[in-house]
Design an enzyme around this catalytic site. Structure first.
Site, PDB file in Angstrom:
ATOM      1  N   GLU A 159      36.789  27.847  29.359  1.00 15.42           N
ATOM      2  CA  GLU A 159      36.445  28.941  30.363  1.00 15.42           C
ATOM      3  C   GLU A 159      37.884  29.817  30.274  1.00 15.42           C
ATOM      4  OE1 GLU A 159      35.316  30.837  32.052  1.00 15.42           O
ATOM      5  OE2 GLU A 159      35.004  30.441  34.139  1.00 15.42           O
ATOM      6  N   ASP A 160      37.624  31.077  30.705  1.00 18.12           N
ATOM      7  CA  ASP A 160      39.096  31.828  30.678  1.00 18.12           C
ATOM      8  C   ASP A 160      40.117  31.662  31.609  1.00 18.12           C
ATOM      9  OD1 ASP A 160      37.090  32.704  32.649  1.00 18.12           O
ATOM     10  OD2 ASP A 160      37.297  34.673  32.097  1.00 18.12           O
ATOM     11  N   ASP A 172      40.116  29.498  38.991  1.00 14.73           N
ATOM     12  CA  ASP A 172      40.691  29.991  40.253  1.00 14.73           C
ATOM     13  C   ASP A 172      40.322  29.016  41.326  1.00 14.73           C
ATOM     14  OD1 ASP A 172      41.281  31.776  42.141  1.00 14.73           O
ATOM     15  OD2 ASP A 172      40.454  33.421  41.301  1.00 14.73           O
ATOM     16  N   PHE A 216      45.775  38.519  40.122  1.00 10.53           N
ATOM     17  CA  PHE A 216      44.428  39.005  39.283  1.00 10.53           C
ATOM     18  C   PHE A 216      45.055  39.585  38.039  1.00 10.53           C
ATOM     19  CE2 PHE A 216      40.760  41.644  38.043  1.00 10.53           C
ATOM     20  CZ  PHE A 216      39.853  40.787  38.316  1.00 10.53           C
ATOM     21  N   ARG A 268      38.370  43.975  28.794  1.00  9.08           N
ATOM     22  CA  ARG A 268      38.325  42.893  28.178  1.00  9.08           C
ATOM     23  C   ARG A 268      38.699  42.803  26.658  1.00  9.08           C
ATOM     24  NH1 ARG A 268      34.472  39.781  31.199  1.00  9.08           N
ATOM     25  NH2 ARG A 268      32.900  41.060  32.202  1.00  9.08           N
TER      26      ARG A 268
HETATM   27  P1  XMP Z   1      36.346  30.415  40.578  1.00 12.07           P
HETATM   28  O1  XMP Z   1      37.102  30.862  41.690  1.00 12.07           O
HETATM   29  O2  XMP Z   1      35.112  30.208  40.482  1.00 12.07           O
HETATM   30  O3  XMP Z   1      36.753  31.817  39.513  1.00 12.07           O
HETATM   31  O4  XMP Z   1      37.189  29.393  39.766  1.00 12.07           O
HETATM   32  C1  XMP Z   1      36.563  31.606  37.896  1.00 12.07           C
HETATM   33  C2  XMP Z   1      35.896  33.206  37.729  1.00 12.07           C
HETATM   34  O5  XMP Z   1      36.290  34.164  38.397  1.00 12.07           O
HETATM   35  C3  XMP Z   1      36.807  34.827  37.605  1.00 12.07           C
HETATM   36  N1  XMP Z   1      38.207  35.304  37.553  1.00 12.07           N
HETATM   37  C4  XMP Z   1      39.107  36.126  37.392  1.00 12.07           C
HETATM   38  N2  XMP Z   1      38.638  37.190  36.636  1.00 12.07           N
HETATM   39  N3  XMP Z   1      40.730  38.225  36.406  1.00 12.07           N
HETATM   40  C5  XMP Z   1      39.409  38.313  36.176  1.00 12.07           C
HETATM   41  O6  XMP Z   1      39.100  39.159  35.381  1.00 12.07           O
HETATM   42  C6  XMP Z   1      41.273  37.051  37.563  1.00 12.07           C
HETATM   43  O7  XMP Z   1      42.458  37.001  37.592  1.00 12.07           O
HETATM   44  C7  XMP Z   1      40.228  36.228  37.696  1.00 12.07           C
HETATM   45  N4  XMP Z   1      40.415  34.975  38.622  1.00 12.07           N
HETATM   46  C8  XMP Z   1      39.048  34.606  38.521  1.00 12.07           C
HETATM   47  C9  XMP Z   1      36.525  34.605  36.223  1.00 12.07           C
HETATM   48  O8  XMP Z   1      35.239  35.176  35.883  1.00 12.07           O
HETATM   49  C10 XMP Z   1      36.271  33.197  36.222  1.00 12.07           C
HETATM   50  O9  XMP Z   1      35.219  32.766  35.438  1.00 12.07           O
HETATM   51 MG    MG Z   2      34.886  38.943  35.845  1.00  8.74          MG
END
Ligand code: XMP
Ligand code: MG
Length: 189
Positions: free
Chosen positions: A108-109, A112, A161, A174
């Protein structure tokens, strides 16, 4: 021909601060690849990435792993184009491989709140894999809504972010090779 540098990217002026350069990312991805190679040797590894943000990381990480493995993609979305999580995760695409008895590494990228990974992991568990672990390039330093089996982390980052290297703001940025924070005026525009 020399490769395109981020500073030539038309989106570059929108960046306030670069957190990790392409060289930083590449060196960390290689370290993660070596760890995964030694941890998963002799096992039936399947790397599963989450669309769309995780695919650049997956592409680089796969090539840093020196053991045979398969990959698959799962679609999940919670952000709806903004910069804060909605908490509601929608699965937009399921995996296609048979995962029973496989050793799954979710790639995963960014981690959060943990909502996305929690839903994805619950879905993958239905197929009764041998194991499920998580590899996140970025781990946001913030309270988590769910316990996530995070085995590998690229970088721990502050709760800001970020964009680039697969991560988007309204589907753009991206293709940046670095990971960066946007200028505040980009959001207010
Ligand atoms: P959660 O809150 O579900 O978030 O753990 C994970 C997904 O939310 C997106 N995400 C981000 N995308 N910059 C982004 O472009 C950020 O700082 C960011 N924080 C969360 C991301 O798609 C991830 O899979
Ligand atoms: Mg996104």
């Amino acid at each position: 021909m020399s490769p395109i540098h981020d500073s030539e990217n038309e989106l570059f002026p929108d960046l306030a601060r670069v957190l990790y350069t392409s060289a930083d990312i590449s060196s960390r991805v290689n370290e993660l690849g070596r760890q995964i190679t030694s941890d998963y040797r002799g096992r039936s590894l399947v790397m599963i990435s989450i669309l769309k943000g995780g695919i650049i990381f997956l592409g680089d990480l796969m090539r840093a792993v020196a053991i045979p493995h398969a990959f698959d993609l799962i679609g999940a979305s919670s952000y709806k184009g903004g910069t804060s999580t909605s908490g509601k995760v929608i699965i937009t695409k399921d995996v296609t491989l048979d995962l029973r008895g496989k050793d799954i590494l979710v790639v995963e990228d960014i981690l959060d709140t943990g909502h996305t990974l929690n839903v994805v992991i619950e879905l993958l568990k239905i197929q009764e894999p041998a194991s499920i672990e998580v590899c996140c390039l970025l781990n946001k330093n913030r309270p988590r809504a769910h316990e996530i089996p995070l085995r590998y982390t690229g970088f721990d980052i502050p709760d800001e972010f970020v964009v680039g290297y697969g991560l988007d703001y309204r589907e753009l940025y991206r293709n940046l090779k670095c990971i960066a924070v946007l200028k505040p005026e980009v959001y207010s525009a």
